[in-house]
Design a protein around this motif. Structure first.
Motif, PDB file in Angstrom:
ATOM      1  N   ASP A 116      -1.784  10.610  -1.155  1.00 16.60           N
ATOM      2  CA  ASP A 116      -0.524   9.875  -1.266  1.00 16.60           C
ATOM      3  C   ASP A 116       0.580  10.856  -0.883  1.00 16.60           C
ATOM      4  O   ASP A 116       0.911  11.761  -1.652  1.00 16.60           O
ATOM      5  CB  ASP A 116      -0.345   9.369  -2.700  1.00 16.60           C
ATOM      6  N   THR A 117       1.129  10.704   0.323  1.00 17.46           N
ATOM      7  CA  THR A 117       2.064  11.699   0.843  1.00 17.46           C
ATOM      8  C   THR A 117       3.412  11.673   0.128  1.00 17.46           C
ATOM      9  O   THR A 117       4.115  12.677   0.101  1.00 17.46           O
ATOM     10  CB  THR A 117       2.287  11.485   2.350  1.00 17.46           C
ATOM     11  N   MET A 170       0.841  -1.196   0.000  1.00 16.94           N
ATOM     12  CA  MET A 170       0.000   0.000   0.000  1.00 16.94           C
ATOM     13  C   MET A 170       0.876   1.247   0.000  1.00 16.94           C
ATOM     14  O   MET A 170       1.929   1.285   0.643  1.00 16.94           O
ATOM     15  CB  MET A 170      -0.916   0.002   1.239  1.00 16.94           C
ATOM     16  N   ARG A 171       0.448   2.252  -0.705  1.00 18.31           N
ATOM     17  CA  ARG A 171       1.179   3.505  -0.752  1.00 18.31           C
ATOM     18  C   ARG A 171       1.163   4.209   0.609  1.00 18.31           C
ATOM     19  O   ARG A 171       0.394   3.858   1.495  1.00 18.31           O
ATOM     20  CB  ARG A 171       0.561   4.420  -1.818  1.00 18.31           C
ATOM     21  N   ASN A 172       2.000   5.221   0.756  1.00 17.44           N
ATOM     22  CA  ASN A 172       2.009   6.011   1.985  1.00 17.44           C
ATOM     23  C   ASN A 172       0.804   6.956   1.965  1.00 17.44           C
ATOM     24  O   ASN A 172       0.848   8.012   1.334  1.00 17.44           O
ATOM     25  CB  ASN A 172       3.310   6.803   2.094  1.00 17.44           C
ATOM     26  N   LEU A 173      -0.256   6.560   2.642  1.00 15.51           N
ATOM     27  CA  LEU A 173      -1.517   7.288   2.565  1.00 15.51           C
ATOM     28  C   LEU A 173      -1.827   8.007   3.872  1.00 15.51           C
ATOM     29  O   LEU A 173      -1.475   7.538   4.958  1.00 15.51           O
ATOM     30  CB  LEU A 173      -2.665   6.332   2.225  1.00 15.51           C
ATOM     31  N   LYS A 174      -2.525   9.115   3.739  1.00 12.37           N
ATOM     32  CA  LYS A 174      -2.971   9.896   4.874  1.00 12.37           C
ATOM     33  C   LYS A 174      -4.317  10.521   4.533  1.00 12.37           C
ATOM     34  O   LYS A 174      -4.536  10.935   3.397  1.00 12.37           O
ATOM     35  CB  LYS A 174      -1.945  10.989   5.196  1.00 12.37           C
ATOM     36  N   SER A 211      -1.002  20.190  -3.944  1.00  6.40           N
ATOM     37  CA  SER A 211      -1.154  18.766  -4.275  1.00  6.40           C
ATOM     38  C   SER A 211      -1.841  18.599  -5.621  1.00  6.40           C
ATOM     39  O   SER A 211      -2.717  19.393  -5.987  1.00  6.40           O
ATOM     40  CB  SER A 211      -1.971  18.049  -3.189  1.00  6.40           C
ATOM     41  N   LYS A 212      -1.472  17.561  -6.327  1.00  5.51           N
ATOM     42  CA  LYS A 212      -2.141  17.217  -7.574  1.00  5.51           C
ATOM     43  C   LYS A 212      -3.396  16.398  -7.256  1.00  5.51           C
ATOM     44  O   LYS A 212      -3.489  15.765  -6.211  1.00  5.51           O
ATOM     45  CB  LYS A 212      -1.212  16.408  -8.478  1.00  5.51           C
ATOM     46  N   LYS A 213      -4.358  16.422  -8.163  1.00  3.50           N
ATOM     47  CA  LYS A 213      -5.587  15.663  -7.979  1.00  3.50           C
ATOM     48  C   LYS A 213      -5.593  14.493  -8.953  1.00  3.50           C
ATOM     49  O   LYS A 213      -5.599  14.683 -10.166  1.00  3.50           O
ATOM     50  CB  LYS A 213      -6.809  16.549  -8.192  1.00  3.50           C
ATOM     51  N   GLY A 214      -5.598  13.286  -8.409  1.00  8.35           N
ATOM     52  CA  GLY A 214      -5.528  12.083  -9.232  1.00  8.35           C
ATOM     53  C   GLY A 214      -6.837  11.334  -9.321  1.00  8.35           C
ATOM     54  O   GLY A 214      -6.858  10.125  -9.547  1.00  8.35           O
ATOM     55  N   PHE A 215      -7.958  12.036  -9.137  1.00  6.52           N
ATOM     56  CA  PHE A 215      -9.273  11.406  -9.210  1.00  6.52           C
ATOM     57  C   PHE A 215     -10.267  12.399  -9.786  1.00  6.52           C
ATOM     58  O   PHE A 215     -10.012  13.603  -9.835  1.00  6.52           O
ATOM     59  CB  PHE A 215      -9.741  10.940  -7.821  1.00  6.52           C
TER      60      PHE A 215
END
Length: 311
Positions: free
Chosen positions: A44-45, A1-5, A14-18
């Motif tokens: 995704d930090t 899993m990615r480093n998520l917060k 921050s970029k928006k990936g959704f």
């Protein structure tokens, strides 16, 4: 899993990936109701990319997503794994509990809006949400093919007759929204149907989301004979809100030409779907309306409503 917060504010850095949903964005909620808002973003930090969002309206210990709109719930990046979605859900639950929230009511967008809606549904059930209702929507997939290739033969004939009669589709400027709203309301009232919004609500919604509400018409000469308000319900979907036509033109069905215009608009804008909405009347499927949307190329998609007590 990615480093998520999970954070409560989305940084402009921050970029928006959704693909964001209109009905859960802060600006929309300002015009929609006067209730306090609560927002959560999945970040995704490491890459500094937003991977998801959910917005709530809070009333007397219950959070609603949406409070007064067709749908809301989670907006998710397409590449999220089941584990990452689970993390997001449980972090939202934990943070809501800390804020003293008692219960959650949520209606997800139809599954044409996000590729992982079924996975989200499974994870919500796993997290203890109760599935209360599922509704069928219909939407047209936007492809490189001409609109008429998706039509039933009956609708092809109607489209041809509209064009032979010289009817023309066009997008009107934003300041014409009131004219289109009045036309749609009048035509629907004459057929015994009411709009789900009044003009003051629509006017305020347009004011705080100026690019999201687009008036479209079909004209016979200078006369409007069919119209709709296109709502950019997400970055990838145009919602065909309450289309209507003049009863005098019933035999020619100018709504078919109207839908072709919307389809071509979606294709030009790089959108994925034209959302035709539901076909319910008094809680039951209106078979005639459902069939008409199917003849236009509408495919069926499901929206799920959930409820959960936060303990």
């Amino acid at each position: 899993m990615r480093n998520l917060k999970v954070v409560e504010e989305f940084s402009e850095k921050s970029k928006k990936g959704f693909s964001e949903l209109l009905y859960t964005q802060p600006n929309f909620l300002i015009g929609n109701n006067q209730l306090p808002q609560i927002h959560f973003y999945l970040l995704d930090t490491t890459a500094n990319i937003g991977l998801g969002h959910i917005g709530f309206s809070l009333e007397e210990g219950t959070v609603f997503s949406p409070y007064r709109a067709p749908f809301g719930g989670f907006a998710l990046a397409d590449d999220l794994t089941s584990l990452e979605i689970t993390f997001f859900i449980f972090e939202v639950l934990r943070k809501l509990q800390v804020q003293g929230v008692n219960s959650i009511q949520m209606k997800l967008a139809p599954n044409c809006y996000f590729s992982n809606t079924f996975l989200l549904k499974e994870n919500l059930v796993y997290a203890g949400f109760d599935l209360e209702e599922q509704l069928e929507y219909q939407a047209i997939s936007i492809t490189d093919q001409a609109f008429e290739l998706n039509l039933a033969s009956m609708e092809v004939r109607k489209l041809k007759k509209c064009k032979e009669a010289g009817f023309e589709f066009s997008r009107l400027p934003k300041h014409k929204l009131a004219d289109v709203f009045d036309f749609v309301k009048k035509q629907r009232q004459e057929k015994g149907y009411e709009l789900s919004m009044e003009w003051p609500q629509m006017k305020l919604a347009q004011k705080v989301n100026s690019e999201a509400y687009i008036p479209f018409v079909v004209k016979d000469g200078k006369r409007i004979i069919a119209a709709t308000i296109g709502i950019l319900a997400s970055d990838c979907v145009l919602y065909n809100f309450s289309p209507a036509h003049h009863a005098e033109y019933d035999p020619l069905s100018p709504n078919v030409l109207l839908t072709e215009g919307l389809y071509d608009f979606c294709r030009a804008e790089g959108l994925n779907y034209l959302d035709l909405g539901t076909s319910y009347l008094n809680g039951e499927v209106n078979e005639g309306l459902w069939q008409f949307k199917s003849h236009l190329g509408g495919q069926s998609f499901l929206s799920y409503s959930f409820r959960k007590a936060v303990s």
